[in-house]
Design a protein around this motif. Sequence first.
Motif, short mmCIF file in Angstrom:
data_model
loop_
_atom_site.label_atom_id
_atom_site.label_comp_id
_atom_site.label_asym_id
_atom_site.label_seq_id
_atom_site.Cartn_x
_atom_site.Cartn_y
_atom_site.Cartn_z
N LEU A 123 82.45 7.65 -3.29
CA LEU A 123 81.91 8.74 -2.72
C LEU A 123 81.27 8.48 -1.35
CD1 LEU A 123 79.76 10.09 -5.56
CD2 LEU A 123 82.15 11.13 -4.55
N TYR A 124 81.36 9.28 -0.40
CA TYR A 124 80.75 9.03 0.99
C TYR A 124 79.76 10.29 1.01
CZ TYR A 124 80.33 9.34 6.04
OH TYR A 124 80.07 9.30 7.25
N GLN A 125 78.72 9.84 1.37
CA GLN A 125 77.52 10.90 1.76
C GLN A 125 76.64 10.45 2.80
OE1 GLN A 125 74.89 11.67 -1.38
NE2 GLN A 125 74.23 13.95 -0.43
N VAL A 126 76.36 11.31 3.93
CA VAL A 126 75.55 11.06 4.99
C VAL A 126 73.87 11.36 4.71
CG1 VAL A 126 74.81 11.21 7.29
CG2 VAL A 126 77.09 10.92 6.79
N THR A 127 73.08 10.46 4.58
CA THR A 127 71.47 10.80 4.18
C THR A 127 70.78 10.77 5.62
OG1 THR A 127 71.33 8.80 3.48
CG2 THR A 127 71.82 10.42 1.95
N ASP A 128 71.36 9.95 6.57
CA ASP A 128 70.40 9.66 7.83
C ASP A 128 71.31 9.90 9.07
OD1 ASP A 128 69.33 8.91 10.23
OD2 ASP A 128 68.37 7.03 9.15
N TRP A 129 71.13 11.35 9.44
CA TRP A 129 72.28 11.75 10.61
C TRP A 129 72.09 11.14 11.64
CZ3 TRP A 129 76.48 14.36 9.34
CH2 TRP A 129 76.35 14.91 7.92
N ASP A 130 70.90 10.64 12.18
CA ASP A 130 70.70 10.06 13.50
C ASP A 130 71.35 8.64 13.41
OD1 ASP A 130 68.86 11.95 14.96
OD2 ASP A 130 67.37 11.67 13.20
N ASP A 131 71.05 7.85 12.18
CA ASP A 131 71.68 6.76 12.15
C ASP A 131 73.25 6.58 12.04
OD1 ASP A 131 71.45 3.69 11.58
OD2 ASP A 131 72.51 4.26 9.87
N ALA A 132 73.57 7.66 11.60
CA ALA A 132 75.11 7.78 11.34
C ALA A 132 75.87 8.18 12.80
CB ALA A 132 75.46 9.37 10.75
N TYR A 133 75.02 8.48 13.47
CA TYR A 133 75.50 8.60 14.98
C TYR A 133 75.14 7.60 16.07
CZ TYR A 133 78.54 12.59 13.25
OH TYR A 133 79.43 13.55 12.80
N ALA A 134 74.20 6.68 15.71
CA ALA A 134 73.94 5.75 16.23
C ALA A 134 74.73 4.34 16.49
CB ALA A 134 72.26 5.16 15.80
N ASN A 135 75.23 4.48 17.70
CA ASN A 135 76.30 3.07 18.04
C ASN A 135 75.64 1.99 18.38
OD1 ASN A 135 78.81 4.70 17.70
ND2 ASN A 135 78.22 5.92 19.24
N GLY A 136 74.64 1.92 19.32
CA GLY A 136 74.24 0.61 19.87
C GLY A 136 73.51 -0.15 18.86
N ALA A 137 72.72 0.63 17.65
CA ALA A 137 72.09 -0.10 16.82
C ALA A 137 72.87 -1.04 15.90
CB ALA A 137 71.13 0.98 15.95
N HIS A 138 74.28 -0.99 15.79
CA HIS A 138 75.15 -1.49 15.17
C HIS A 138 76.05 -2.37 15.54
CE1 HIS A 138 73.58 0.80 11.47
NE2 HIS A 138 73.40 1.99 12.34
N ILE A 139 75.87 -2.48 17.13
CA ILE A 139 76.77 -3.30 17.76
C ILE A 139 75.93 -4.69 18.42
CG2 ILE A 139 78.18 -3.53 19.86
CD1 ILE A 139 78.65 -0.60 19.54
N PRO A 140 76.41 -5.96 18.12
CA PRO A 140 75.60 -7.13 18.49
C PRO A 140 75.55 -7.03 20.09
CG PRO A 140 77.35 -7.55 16.65
CD PRO A 140 77.48 -6.26 17.23
N GLN A 141 74.42 -7.38 20.55
CA GLN A 141 74.41 -7.24 22.19
C GLN A 141 74.60 -6.06 22.97
OE1 GLN A 141 76.15 -10.38 20.87
NE2 GLN A 141 73.95 -10.98 20.23
N ALA A 142 74.36 -5.03 22.08
CA ALA A 142 74.95 -3.68 22.64
C ALA A 142 74.25 -3.27 24.19
CB ALA A 142 74.04 -2.39 21.73
N GLU A 143 73.05 -4.09 24.07
CA GLU A 143 72.23 -3.73 25.53
C GLU A 143 73.00 -4.56 26.78
OE1 GLU A 143 70.85 -7.46 23.55
OE2 GLU A 143 71.14 -5.52 23.01
N ASP A 144 73.98 -5.46 26.36
CA ASP A 144 74.61 -5.93 27.57
C ASP A 144 75.61 -5.13 28.06
OD1 ASP A 144 73.06 -8.24 27.05
OD2 ASP A 144 74.29 -9.29 25.89
N PHE A 145 76.36 -4.15 27.43
CA PHE A 145 77.56 -3.53 27.74
C PHE A 145 77.25 -2.60 29.11
CE2 PHE A 145 78.93 -4.81 23.61
CZ PHE A 145 80.37 -4.93 23.70
#
Length: 263
Positions: free
Chosen positions: A2-24
């Motif tokens: 099953l796939y269910q989204v419970t946190d919509w902000d986190d679902a569309y947050a890219n930088g929070a899930h990419i290492p060294q995102a601030e460098d890009f």
Amino acid sequence: MLYQVTDWDDAYANGAHIPQAEDFVPLWQDASARFREAHPPEPLGRGHLFRPSRTAKGLMVFIHGGYWMAFGPGTWSHLAAGALAHGWAVAMPAYTLAPKAHISQMVPEVAAAITESAGRLDGPIALTGHSAGGHLAARMVCDDCTLPDAVAARVAACVPISPLADLRPLLRTEMNDTLRLDAAEAASESPALLAPRPGIPVTTWVGGMERPEFVRQARLLANIWAGLGAATDCVIDPGRHHFDVIERLKSPDSPLLARLLRP
């Protein structure tokens, strides 16, 4: 599973899930500034038009992302390198960002910039864009006269990269405080809820390491438009995340560019 989204902000947050995102972003800005020094563009409103050294084979259009709220064409100039190496001109339109504009106002702005650049060049047009720009690229080939018929007739391919095809989930996010979408605009500006223009091949392209919502959205557009008669494909690029999937555009030999600049 099953796939269910419970946190919509986190679902569309890219930088929070990419290492060294601030460098890009600094890397993109530096690479783009150096690229413009080597390849000075001509103005396209507030955007840029890069021409090859010889007569252009066609026009590639790249529409930038940033959740319709951030950035501008100047951050992405370096992504014109691959198409220029193939002898294509590259247009990078600008559009008014939220909250100064609604998405429904950005769409005709982008269409007008594409129309202007198409008037300066002959040949086929290849449309692409990333994230919010992927949404706008797909929006250009919807069957609602967004692009003038004469311009749309020249579009040989559309490759939305990590596109946001259905805007309705964004109504559940905090970013909508800035986007100011309501249910009606979210529906009317969602490519997945509109019909595609006939005869334009559409490939959605998404990184295999992206947030699940971006993979779902890319598949959604390809699947729905296939059911409406379009020639579609969805390519999941292994090992790529939201911030590096677009790097393929720099390489003349990349499969992404080959799909976009199809003969």
